[in-house]
Design a protein around this motif. Structure first.
Motif, short mmCIF file in Angstrom:
data_model
loop_
_atom_site.label_atom_id
_atom_site.label_comp_id
_atom_site.label_asym_id
_atom_site.label_seq_id
_atom_site.Cartn_x
_atom_site.Cartn_y
_atom_site.Cartn_z
N UNK A 79 0.83 -1.21 0.00
CA UNK A 79 0.00 0.00 0.00
C UNK A 79 0.86 1.25 0.00
N UNK A 80 1.86 1.29 0.87
CA UNK A 80 2.72 2.47 0.94
C UNK A 80 3.60 2.60 -0.30
N UNK A 81 3.98 1.48 -0.88
CA UNK A 81 4.75 1.53 -2.14
C UNK A 81 3.91 2.20 -3.23
N UNK A 82 2.65 1.79 -3.35
CA UNK A 82 1.78 2.38 -4.38
C UNK A 82 1.53 3.86 -4.14
N UNK A 83 1.41 4.24 -2.87
CA UNK A 83 1.28 5.67 -2.56
C UNK A 83 2.50 6.43 -3.05
N UNK A 84 3.68 5.84 -2.82
CA UNK A 84 4.91 6.47 -3.29
C UNK A 84 4.96 6.61 -4.81
N UNK A 85 4.48 5.59 -5.51
CA UNK A 85 4.49 5.63 -6.98
C UNK A 85 3.61 6.78 -7.49
N UNK A 86 2.41 6.92 -6.91
CA UNK A 86 1.50 7.99 -7.34
C UNK A 86 2.13 9.35 -7.08
N UNK A 87 2.67 9.54 -5.89
CA UNK A 87 3.29 10.83 -5.56
C UNK A 87 4.50 11.11 -6.44
N UNK A 88 5.26 10.08 -6.75
CA UNK A 88 6.42 10.24 -7.62
C UNK A 88 5.98 10.66 -9.03
N UNK A 89 4.91 10.08 -9.52
CA UNK A 89 4.41 10.44 -10.85
C UNK A 89 3.97 11.90 -10.90
N UNK A 90 3.53 12.42 -9.76
CA UNK A 90 3.11 13.82 -9.69
C UNK A 90 4.26 14.74 -9.26
N UNK A 91 5.48 14.19 -9.24
CA UNK A 91 6.68 14.95 -8.90
C UNK A 91 6.66 15.51 -7.49
N UNK A 92 5.91 14.85 -6.62
CA UNK A 92 5.89 15.23 -5.21
C UNK A 92 6.91 14.34 -4.49
N UNK A 93 8.18 14.61 -4.78
CA UNK A 93 9.25 13.70 -4.40
C UNK A 93 9.42 13.60 -2.89
N UNK A 94 9.24 14.70 -2.17
CA UNK A 94 9.45 14.66 -0.72
C UNK A 94 8.44 13.74 -0.04
N UNK A 95 7.17 13.82 -0.47
CA UNK A 95 6.15 12.95 0.11
C UNK A 95 6.31 11.50 -0.38
N UNK A 96 6.75 11.35 -1.61
CA UNK A 96 7.00 9.99 -2.13
C UNK A 96 8.11 9.31 -1.33
N UNK A 97 9.13 10.08 -0.97
CA UNK A 97 10.24 9.52 -0.18
C UNK A 97 9.73 8.99 1.16
N UNK A 98 8.85 9.73 1.80
CA UNK A 98 8.31 9.28 3.09
C UNK A 98 7.50 8.00 2.93
N UNK A 99 6.73 7.91 1.84
CA UNK A 99 5.93 6.70 1.60
C UNK A 99 6.83 5.49 1.35
#
Length: 229
Positions: A94-114
């Motif tokens: 679940x957290x991996x997929x959250x990171x993928x979505x945030x990464x696709x939207x270039x929200x790298x800081x939040x993706x890193x936390x996920x």
């Protein structure tokens, strides 16, 4: 004998009800594998309605949303699945997929936390570790993207405040106009006597001017002397 039959029927009904959400999940999985993500979503929603505490149903619903690019809703379901899930490996997904979505939207800081949260539950996930390293590199090379994402909410609030201030100013202007119509400025007020005095003075000046012009026309013009140098 009749009581025994009734008891057996009740037992069968209760078992069918308990397996209802699982049946919907299986049906949704078949549709998902056939890439019918919208139809799979319907089945997963039925599963969640039957058992809102089933983390697998919630997680699968998030996946169907993600495949339809309904990212914000997908994140909500993944977050919910992460809280419901007791198995660390499934929670990591679940957290991996959250990171993928945030990464696709270039929200790298939040993706890193996920991704970090996913690795806490599954330290052996090489794909998550790779995505984490990539996001750190992208965040370092593009710090403006991170600042822009952080300022989006702030800008929205500022725009909202500006619109509210504009509306307040418009209301003030309307009230001012109404007040001005009811009470004209002092410099625009003039009594009837003052107006008549100014008019009489103007007519008197005009009369004197006409007399001077008539007197001037009756006198002969003087010729200019011309000198030859």
């Amino acid at each position: 004998m009749r009581n025994i039959v009734v008891f057996i029927l009740l037992m069968i009904a209760s078992v069918a009800f308990a397996q209802n959400d699982r049946d919907y999940i299986r049906s949704g999985n078949r549709l998902y594998r056939n890439k019918s993500f919208d139809k799979a979503e319907v089945e997963y929603r039925k599963a969640v309605s039957a058992n809102a505490e089933n983390p697998q149903a919630v997680y699968n619903l998030g996946c169907s949303m993600m495949m339809q690019q309904k990212d914000s809703v997908a994140i909500q379901y993944f977050e919910r699945a992460s809280k419901l899930e007791t198995n660390k490996l499934r929670r990591a997904k679940s957290n991996h997929n959250i990171g993928v979505i945030l990464q696709n939207h270039k929200m790298y800081d939040k993706a890193i936390e996920a991704y970090k949260q996913a690795l806490r539950d599954n330290p052996n996930d090489d794909e998550t570790r790779y995505n984490l390293a990539l996001c750190k590199k992208l965040l370092k090379n593009n710090p403006d993207n991170n600042k822009q994402n952080k300022n989006q909410d702030k800008d929205k609030n500022q725009d909202k405040n500006k619109e509210e201030n504009k509306d307040n100013d418009k209301d003030k202007d309307k009230n001012k106009d109404k007040k001005d119509q009811q009470n004209p400025p002092p410099q625009e007020q003039m009594s009837k006597d003052n107006a008549e005095q100014l008019l009489n003075a103007a007519m008197q000046n005009e009369k004197q001017t006409q007399q001077r012009l008539q007197k001037a026309m009756q006198q002969p013009r003087k010729t200019r002397s011309q000198k030859n140098w």
